[in-house]
Design an enzyme around this catalytic site. Structure first.
Site, PDB file in Angstrom:
ATOM      1  N   LYS A  35       0.848  -1.197   0.000  1.00  0.00           N
ATOM      2  CA  LYS A  35       0.000   0.000   0.000  1.00  0.00           C
ATOM      3  C   LYS A  35       0.883   1.247   0.000  1.00  0.00           C
ATOM      4  O   LYS A  35       2.089   1.152   0.245  1.00  0.00           O
ATOM      5  CB  LYS A  35      -0.915  -0.025   1.222  1.00  0.00           C
ATOM      6  N   TYR A 260      17.751  29.221   9.141  1.00  0.00           N
ATOM      7  CA  TYR A 260      16.606  30.039   9.541  1.00  0.00           C
ATOM      8  C   TYR A 260      16.442  30.046  11.056  1.00  0.00           C
ATOM      9  O   TYR A 260      16.549  29.003  11.709  1.00  0.00           O
ATOM     10  CB  TYR A 260      15.319  29.502   8.919  1.00  0.00           C
TER      11      TYR A 260
HETATM   12  C1  LIG Z   1      -0.496  -1.856   6.683  1.00  0.00           C
HETATM   13  C2  LIG Z   1      -1.071  -3.130   7.104  1.00  0.00           C
HETATM   14  C3  LIG Z   1      -0.240  -4.224   7.383  1.00  0.00           C
HETATM   15  C4  LIG Z   1       1.271  -4.118   7.386  1.00  0.00           C
HETATM   16  O1  LIG Z   1       1.685  -3.507   8.587  1.00  0.00           O
HETATM   17  P1  LIG Z   1       3.231  -3.310   8.923  1.00  0.00           P
HETATM   18  O2  LIG Z   1       3.233  -2.760  10.294  1.00  0.00           O
HETATM   19  O3  LIG Z   1       3.764  -2.345   7.922  1.00  0.00           O
HETATM   20  O4  LIG Z   1       3.851  -4.647   8.801  1.00  0.00           O
HETATM   21  C5  LIG Z   1      -0.835  -5.421   7.695  1.00  0.00           C
HETATM   22  N1  LIG Z   1      -2.182  -5.546   7.749  1.00  0.00           N
HETATM   23  C6  LIG Z   1      -3.006  -4.519   7.501  1.00  0.00           C
HETATM   24  C7  LIG Z   1      -4.472  -4.716   7.588  1.00  0.00           C
HETATM   25  C8  LIG Z   1      -2.484  -3.279   7.177  1.00  0.00           C
HETATM   26  O5  LIG Z   1      -3.309  -2.259   6.937  1.00  0.00           O
END
Ligand SMILES: *Cc1c(COP(=O)(O)O)cnc(C)c1O
Length: 368
Positions: A35, A260
């Protein structure tokens, strides 16, 4: 010449980290979670390194389309499921599996016209209170789904809220187990933290590892429970290097300030380097003086405020570094030294996930 900043995606590191997930849960199949455009790495760029996965888990239909376009014929899972009825048509067309976490999604399925029944992951809210059916409503949802001709297999699923923290997984695992005891079907529970910390072995470990694990952050080489355990402790390798060069050197006199707001003042003569990387590249503006950075592969620190296009570093440990010296913001330097994104994130008060996802579009990325 283009501005001297670049990100590199390390195919071998992705493949190595994926193997680490397999080692941690040897009897499970592994979703590579891609994702957010593969946590900022780019789905297309990460694909070669992750092609050994059993499936790809993601959120957006256009990400699913991209994975199919790359030639992937295996499973793809939509982690938030469908958002509107039209999405189910794409699920049929692209052969996508999808999460069902509320009744409206079951309604959509019931109204969907399809020749091929769809594979769904029925999500339980076992305590995180984000997505899913509460344990007492889970069986009814399962029964409704299993009565639909539109539905093929149902995998039982939940997600842990604190697999990386003090609470761990015990209470949620108990809730999930109790509510699914007599239900058939495969299971999917674990993110990276649960996979690394709790999967494997007999008993609880076997339940946590069944049947599909969902590692995300670990395949990108960031530790899910930093600083309790760092990436090296989990034998994870950085999948992204963000590097830039020094574009100026300044010799500060005692009392002179930099950047800055003049937040940092030299208390003795100090040589600093100006790096072609700023918050418009995705480097966190909130990273304070003292955030770790590598120059020519030698560890030093940032000084002063991060600006849009530049930041400044202390050259005391690398007196020979001159114009065009290599600066590693995170990842692996040319000499092999590693600076984990987790350390930079911690200094900035956030997590590696956020920094990786925030790599800015203006940074050119190559695959190694
Ligand atoms: C993002 C996600 C994962 C992966 O989580 P990590 O902490 O990056 O390993 C697994 N299951 C779901 C439902 C997620 O949304």
């Amino acid at each position: 010449m283009p501005r001297p900043i670049a990100a590199t995606i390390h195919t071998e590191a992705l493949a190595h980290n994926l193997r680490r997930a397999r080692q941690a849960a040897p009897n499970a199949r592994v979703w590579a979670v891609v994702k957010a455009n593969a946590y900022g790495h780019g789905i297309a760029r990460a694909y070669a390194g992750l092609a050994g996965a059993d499936g790809f888990a993601l959120l957006d239909l256009d990400e699913a389309q991209r994975v199919r376009d790359l030639g992937w014929r295996g499973p793809i899972l939509l982690l938030e499921g469908c958002f509107e009825p039209r999405d189910l048509e794409l699920c049929s067309r692209l052969d996508l599996w999808h999460v069902v976490h509320h009744d409206a999604q079951i309604d959509m399925l019931a109204a969907h016209k399809t020749h091929a029944p769809q594979r769904v992951f029925l999500k339980m809210n076992s305590g995180m209170n984000r997505l899913g059916f509460r344990p007492q409503h889970y069986r009814a949802a399962w029964q409704r789904l299993s009565g639909l001709t539109q539905v093929d297999e149902i995998t039982l699923m939940t997600h842990f809220a604190d697999a990386d923290g003090a609470a761990g997984v015990a209470a949620q695992l108990d809730a999930f187990e109790a509510a699914t005891r007599e239900l058939p079907g495969e299971r999917s529970l674990s993110n990276s933290a649960a996979t690394l910390r709790f999967a494997g072995g007999e008993g609880e470990g076997a339940k946590i590892a069944a049947d599909w694990v969902r590692p995300g952050i670990m395949v990108y080489g960031s530790s899910p429970d930093h600083p309790a355990h760092d990436a090296a402790r989990w034998d994870l390798q950085p999948a992204m290097t963000l590097s830039a060069k020094l574009i100026a050197i300044q010799d500060l006199q005692p009392g002179e300030r930099v950047g800055y707001g003049g937040h940092f003042a030299a208390d003795a003569p100090l040589r600093i380097g100006v790096v072609a990387c700023g918050y418009a590249d995705g480097y966190p503006r909130v990273a304070p003086t003292g955030t770790p950075v590598l120059v020519n592969g030698v560890r030093t620190r940032t000084v002063g405020r991060v600006s849009m296009d530049m930041l400044t570093v202390d050259l005391t440990p690398v007196p020979d570094a001159g114009l065009a010296a290599e600066v590693t913001l995170w990842g692996r330097a040319a000499n092999g030294a590693v600076l984990s994104v987790d350390e930079v994130a911690r200094s900035a008060g956030t997590v590696g996930y956020e920094l990786l996802c925030a790599l800015a579009p203006r940074v050119p990325v190559s695959v190694a």
